[in-house]
Motif scaffolding. Structure first.
Motif, PDB file in Angstrom:
ATOM      1  N   LEU A 151       5.322   0.802 -11.492  1.00 23.16           N
ATOM      2  CA  LEU A 151       5.860  -0.538 -11.224  1.00 23.16           C
ATOM      3  C   LEU A 151       6.079  -1.219 -12.560  1.00 23.16           C
ATOM      4  O   LEU A 151       5.155  -1.289 -13.384  1.00 23.16           O
ATOM      5  CB  LEU A 151       4.870  -1.343 -10.350  1.00 23.16           C
ATOM      6  N   ALA A 152       7.305  -1.699 -12.773  1.00 29.32           N
ATOM      7  CA  ALA A 152       7.611  -2.398 -14.018  1.00 29.32           C
ATOM      8  C   ALA A 152       6.894  -3.732 -14.052  1.00 29.32           C
ATOM      9  O   ALA A 152       6.818  -4.435 -13.037  1.00 29.32           O
ATOM     10  CB  ALA A 152       9.120  -2.605 -14.137  1.00 29.32           C
ATOM     11  N   ALA A 153       6.364  -4.110 -15.199  1.00 30.93           N
ATOM     12  CA  ALA A 153       5.638  -5.367 -15.331  1.00 30.93           C
ATOM     13  C   ALA A 153       6.548  -6.574 -15.109  1.00 30.93           C
ATOM     14  O   ALA A 153       6.187  -7.543 -14.471  1.00 30.93           O
ATOM     15  CB  ALA A 153       4.962  -5.457 -16.691  1.00 30.93           C
ATOM     16  N   SER A 154       7.758  -6.500 -15.668  1.00 30.49           N
ATOM     17  CA  SER A 154       8.695  -7.637 -15.515  1.00 30.49           C
ATOM     18  C   SER A 154      10.131  -7.143 -15.611  1.00 30.49           C
ATOM     19  O   SER A 154      10.391  -5.999 -15.899  1.00 30.49           O
ATOM     20  CB  SER A 154       8.439  -8.703 -16.571  1.00 30.49           C
ATOM     21  N   ILE A 210       0.844  -1.204   0.000  1.00 31.59           N
ATOM     22  CA  ILE A 210       0.000   0.000   0.000  1.00 31.59           C
ATOM     23  C   ILE A 210       0.879   1.254   0.000  1.00 31.59           C
ATOM     24  O   ILE A 210       0.623   2.208  -0.737  1.00 31.59           O
ATOM     25  CB  ILE A 210      -0.958  -0.009   1.205  1.00 31.59           C
ATOM     26  N   ALA A 211       1.928   1.239   0.827  1.00 30.33           N
ATOM     27  CA  ALA A 211       2.817   2.405   0.907  1.00 30.33           C
ATOM     28  C   ALA A 211       3.488   2.683  -0.434  1.00 30.33           C
ATOM     29  O   ALA A 211       3.570   3.836  -0.872  1.00 30.33           O
ATOM     30  CB  ALA A 211       3.868   2.200   1.996  1.00 30.33           C
ATOM     31  N   ASN A 212       3.964   1.640  -1.099  1.00 39.06           N
ATOM     32  CA  ASN A 212       4.602   1.829  -2.402  1.00 39.06           C
ATOM     33  C   ASN A 212       3.607   2.331  -3.441  1.00 39.06           C
ATOM     34  O   ASN A 212       3.945   3.169  -4.280  1.00 39.06           O
ATOM     35  CB  ASN A 212       5.271   0.536  -2.867  1.00 39.06           C
ATOM     36  N   HIS A 213       2.402   1.820  -3.395  1.00 44.24           N
ATOM     37  CA  HIS A 213       1.370   2.293  -4.320  1.00 44.24           C
ATOM     38  C   HIS A 213       1.083   3.773  -4.066  1.00 44.24           C
ATOM     39  O   HIS A 213       0.982   4.562  -5.011  1.00 44.24           O
ATOM     40  CB  HIS A 213       0.100   1.459  -4.171  1.00 44.24           C
ATOM     41  N   ARG A 214       0.984   4.166  -2.798  1.00 46.79           N
ATOM     42  CA  ARG A 214       0.647   5.551  -2.438  1.00 46.79           C
ATOM     43  C   ARG A 214       1.778   6.536  -2.749  1.00 46.79           C
ATOM     44  O   ARG A 214       1.534   7.724  -2.901  1.00 46.79           O
ATOM     45  CB  ARG A 214       0.308   5.649  -0.953  1.00 46.79           C
ATOM     46  N   THR A 215       3.017   6.036  -2.827  1.00 42.89           N
ATOM     47  CA  THR A 215       4.152   6.916  -3.091  1.00 42.89           C
ATOM     48  C   THR A 215       4.640   6.780  -4.545  1.00 42.89           C
ATOM     49  O   THR A 215       5.822   6.932  -4.827  1.00 42.89           O
ATOM     50  CB  THR A 215       5.311   6.648  -2.107  1.00 42.89           C
ATOM     51  N   ASP A 216       3.705   6.457  -5.429  1.00 40.33           N
ATOM     52  CA  ASP A 216       3.997   6.368  -6.872  1.00 40.33           C
ATOM     53  C   ASP A 216       5.144   5.414  -7.182  1.00 40.33           C
ATOM     54  O   ASP A 216       5.995   5.700  -8.028  1.00 40.33           O
ATOM     55  CB  ASP A 216       4.286   7.758  -7.450  1.00 40.33           C
ATOM     56  N   GLY A 217       5.165   4.303  -6.487  1.00 41.60           N
ATOM     57  CA  GLY A 217       6.175   3.288  -6.755  1.00 41.60           C
ATOM     58  C   GLY A 217       7.279   3.242  -5.730  1.00 41.60           C
ATOM     59  O   GLY A 217       7.970   2.234  -5.614  1.00 41.60           O
ATOM     60  N   GLY A 218       7.465   4.314  -4.972  1.00 45.32           N
ATOM     61  CA  GLY A 218       8.417   4.349  -3.857  1.00 45.32           C
ATOM     62  C   GLY A 218       9.640   3.468  -4.024  1.00 45.32           C
ATOM     63  O   GLY A 218      10.417   3.622  -4.966  1.00 45.32           O
ATOM     64  N   SER A 247      -0.706   0.069 -10.390  1.00 37.34           N
ATOM     65  CA  SER A 247       0.644   0.637 -10.353  1.00 37.34           C
ATOM     66  C   SER A 247       1.376   0.399 -11.667  1.00 37.34           C
ATOM     67  O   SER A 247       2.104   1.272 -12.141  1.00 37.34           O
ATOM     68  CB  SER A 247       1.432   0.044  -9.180  1.00 37.34           C
ATOM     69  N   VAL A 248       1.172  -0.776 -12.260  1.00 42.65           N
ATOM     70  CA  VAL A 248       1.784  -1.070 -13.559  1.00 42.65           C
ATOM     71  C   VAL A 248       1.197  -0.142 -14.622  1.00 42.65           C
ATOM     72  O   VAL A 248       1.937   0.468 -15.405  1.00 42.65           O
ATOM     73  CB  VAL A 248       1.601  -2.563 -13.942  1.00 42.65           C
ATOM     74  N   ARG A 249      -0.123  -0.019 -14.634  1.00 41.99           N
ATOM     75  CA  ARG A 249      -0.780   0.858 -15.630  1.00 41.99           C
ATOM     76  C   ARG A 249      -0.306   2.305 -15.499  1.00 41.99           C
ATOM     77  O   ARG A 249      -0.148   3.008 -16.501  1.00 41.99           O
ATOM     78  CB  ARG A 249      -2.308   0.820 -15.452  1.00 41.99           C
ATOM     79  N   GLN A 250      -0.073   2.756 -14.282  1.00 40.57           N
ATOM     80  CA  GLN A 250       0.358   4.140 -14.045  1.00 40.57           C
ATOM     81  C   GLN A 250       1.854   4.340 -14.283  1.00 40.57           C
ATOM     82  O   GLN A 250       2.342   5.462 -14.202  1.00 40.57           O
ATOM     83  CB  GLN A 250      -0.002   4.548 -12.621  1.00 40.57           C
ATOM     84  N   GLY A 251       2.573   3.263 -14.548  1.00 33.00           N
ATOM     85  CA  GLY A 251       4.008   3.352 -14.796  1.00 33.00           C
ATOM     86  C   GLY A 251       4.837   3.456 -13.527  1.00 33.00           C
ATOM     87  O   GLY A 251       6.016   3.804 -13.583  1.00 33.00           O
ATOM     88  N   TRP A 254       9.753   0.415  -4.896  1.00 34.62           N
ATOM     89  CA  TRP A 254       9.717  -0.428  -6.087  1.00 34.62           C
ATOM     90  C   TRP A 254      10.561   0.202  -7.183  1.00 34.62           C
ATOM     91  O   TRP A 254      11.365  -0.481  -7.815  1.00 34.62           O
ATOM     92  CB  TRP A 254       8.286  -0.589  -6.608  1.00 34.62           C
ATOM     93  N   GLN A 255      10.388   1.479  -7.410  1.00 34.76           N
ATOM     94  CA  GLN A 255      11.148   2.141  -8.464  1.00 34.76           C
ATOM     95  C   GLN A 255      12.614   2.283  -8.075  1.00 34.76           C
ATOM     96  O   GLN A 255      13.506   2.052  -8.888  1.00 34.76           O
ATOM     97  CB  GLN A 255      10.535   3.499  -8.775  1.00 34.76           C
ATOM     98  N   LEU A 256      12.850   2.650  -6.821  1.00 31.73           N
ATOM     99  CA  LEU A 256      14.219   2.848  -6.352  1.00 31.73           C
ATOM    100  C   LEU A 256      15.064   1.586  -6.518  1.00 31.73           C
ATOM    101  O   LEU A 256      16.229   1.653  -6.920  1.00 31.73           O
ATOM    102  CB  LEU A 256      14.206   3.297  -4.885  1.00 31.73           C
ATOM    103  N   TYR A 257      14.474   0.428  -6.228  1.00 31.18           N
ATOM    104  CA  TYR A 257      15.222  -0.838  -6.274  1.00 31.18           C
ATOM    105  C   TYR A 257      14.865  -1.696  -7.483  1.00 31.18           C
ATOM    106  O   TYR A 257      15.202  -2.872  -7.533  1.00 31.18           O
ATOM    107  CB  TYR A 257      15.021  -1.611  -4.968  1.00 31.18           C
ATOM    108  N   LYS A 258      14.158  -1.107  -8.450  1.00 29.98           N
ATOM    109  CA  LYS A 258      13.825  -1.786  -9.708  1.00 29.98           C
ATOM    110  C   LYS A 258      13.081  -3.111  -9.478  1.00 29.98           C
ATOM    111  O   LYS A 258      13.374  -4.140 -10.097  1.00 29.98           O
ATOM    112  CB  LYS A 258      15.070  -1.983 -10.568  1.00 29.98           C
ATOM    113  N   VAL A 259      12.108  -3.070  -8.581  1.00 31.34           N
ATOM    114  CA  VAL A 259      11.263  -4.218  -8.282  1.00 31.34           C
ATOM    115  C   VAL A 259      10.205  -4.324  -9.382  1.00 31.34           C
ATOM    116  O   VAL A 259       9.728  -3.315  -9.901  1.00 31.34           O
ATOM    117  CB  VAL A 259      10.591  -4.038  -6.896  1.00 31.34           C
ATOM    118  N   THR A 260       9.857  -5.544  -9.747  1.00 32.24           N
ATOM    119  CA  THR A 260       8.868  -5.766 -10.801  1.00 32.24           C
ATOM    120  C   THR A 260       7.557  -6.286 -10.227  1.00 32.24           C
ATOM    121  O   THR A 260       7.508  -6.805  -9.108  1.00 32.24           O
ATOM    122  CB  THR A 260       9.378  -6.789 -11.830  1.00 32.24           C
ATOM    123  N   ALA A 261       6.515  -6.194 -11.045  1.00 31.06           N
ATOM    124  CA  ALA A 261       5.207  -6.718 -10.645  1.00 31.06           C
ATOM    125  C   ALA A 261       5.271  -8.214 -10.393  1.00 31.06           C
ATOM    126  O   ALA A 261       4.584  -8.720  -9.495  1.00 31.06           O
ATOM    127  CB  ALA A 261       4.175  -6.396 -11.722  1.00 31.06           C
TER     128      ALA A 261
END
Length: 197
Positions: free
Chosen positions: A194-197, A143-151, A188-192, A153-160
Motif C-alpha cells: 500500500l502506497a503511503a501517499s 482485511i481482504a486487501n491486506h490478505r491479498t498483498d494489496g489486492g 501493508s505500507v511497511r510491506q510495500g 489497493w495496488q490495482l487502483y493505486k489507492v494510498t494509505a
C-alpha cells in the motif's frame, strides 16, 4: 395470508437474487476471483456475529445483521460504487435512493417500510447499530486487501491516506476494530503493498 401478499414477497425474493450477479472490486481472500454482493452481505453478517464483542455496549446485534443483509440490495440497480471512485461517489446517494424505493417497494407496504428503514438507518449512521454495521462494511475489504498483498489497493493505486479515511468510519462504530485496521494499514505500507501517499 392473501395470494397477492405472498406473490409480492416472492417477487421481491426473485428480484434480490440478482444481488448474486453484482460483482465487487474486492477479491476473495485467496485472490482467486472477485466477490459478489451476496457473498459480501453474508460475510458481513458473519463478521457481526463473530466480532459482536467489539460493538458498543447494548448494541442490538439482530438489528446489525438485518441492516447488513439489506444494505447492498440497492446495488442491483445502482451498481457497486467503488469507495475510491470520486466520480461514482458523486451520484451514489441519488442512484441508491431510487433503487431502494423501487426494490423495497416490491414488498407489501409494512415490510417495504421496515426494510427501507433499515437501509436508511445504515446509510445515515445515526444509531450505534448502524455505525457498527458500517464499520464492518469498511473493515471487510480492508482485511481482504491486506490478505491479498494489496489486492485492489495496488490495482487502483489507492494510498494509505485514502484507506485511513475509512478507518475513521470504522472508529465511529468500533474503536477497537479501528485500531486493528490502522495496524493493518501500517503493516501493508511497511510491506510495500500500500502506497503511503
Amino acid at each position: 395470508m392473501s395470494d397477492a401478499r405472498l406473490h409480492a414477497q416472492i417477487d421481491f425474493l426473485i428480484e434480490i437474487d440478482k444481488l448474486k450477479r453484482v460483482i465487487r472490486r474486492n477479491t476473495l481472500m485467496d485472490g482467486s476471483r472477485r466477490e459478489n454482493d451476496a457473498e459480501h452481505s453474508w460475510y458481513l453478517g458473519m463478521l457481526a456475529m463473530t466480532l459482536a464483542e467489539h460493538a458498543p455496549p447494548g448494541t442490538d446485534l439482530n438489528r446489525v445483521v438485518a441492516m447488513l443483509l439489506v444494505h447492498d440490495i440497492v446495488e442491483i440497480d445502482a451498481g457497486d460504487t467503488f469507495i475510491y471512485d470520486d466520480d461514482m461517489l458523486a451520484t451514489q446517494a441519488e442512484r441508491e435512493r431510487a433503487a431502494a424505493d423501487r426494490i423495497f417497494g416490491l414488498l407489501p407496504a409494512e415490510q417495504a417500510k421496515t426494510m427501507h428503514a433499515l437501509w436508511d438507518e445504515f446509510e445515515e449512521r445515526r444509531t450505534p447499530e448502524a455505525r457498527f454495521a458500517k464499520a464492518l462494511d469498511r473493515i471487510a475489504p480492508l482485511i481482504a486487501n491486506h490478505r491479498t498483498d494489496g489486492g485492489t489497493w495496488q490495482l487502483y493505486k489507492v494510498t494509505a491516506v485514502q484507506v485511513m479515511r475509512n478507518v475513521k468510519i470504522i472508529e465511529e462504530g468500533s474503536p477497537g476494530l479501528a485500531a486493528y485496521a490502522a495496524r493493518l494499514v501500517e503493516q501493508s505500507v511497511r510491506q510495500g503493498h500500500l502506497a503511503a501517499s
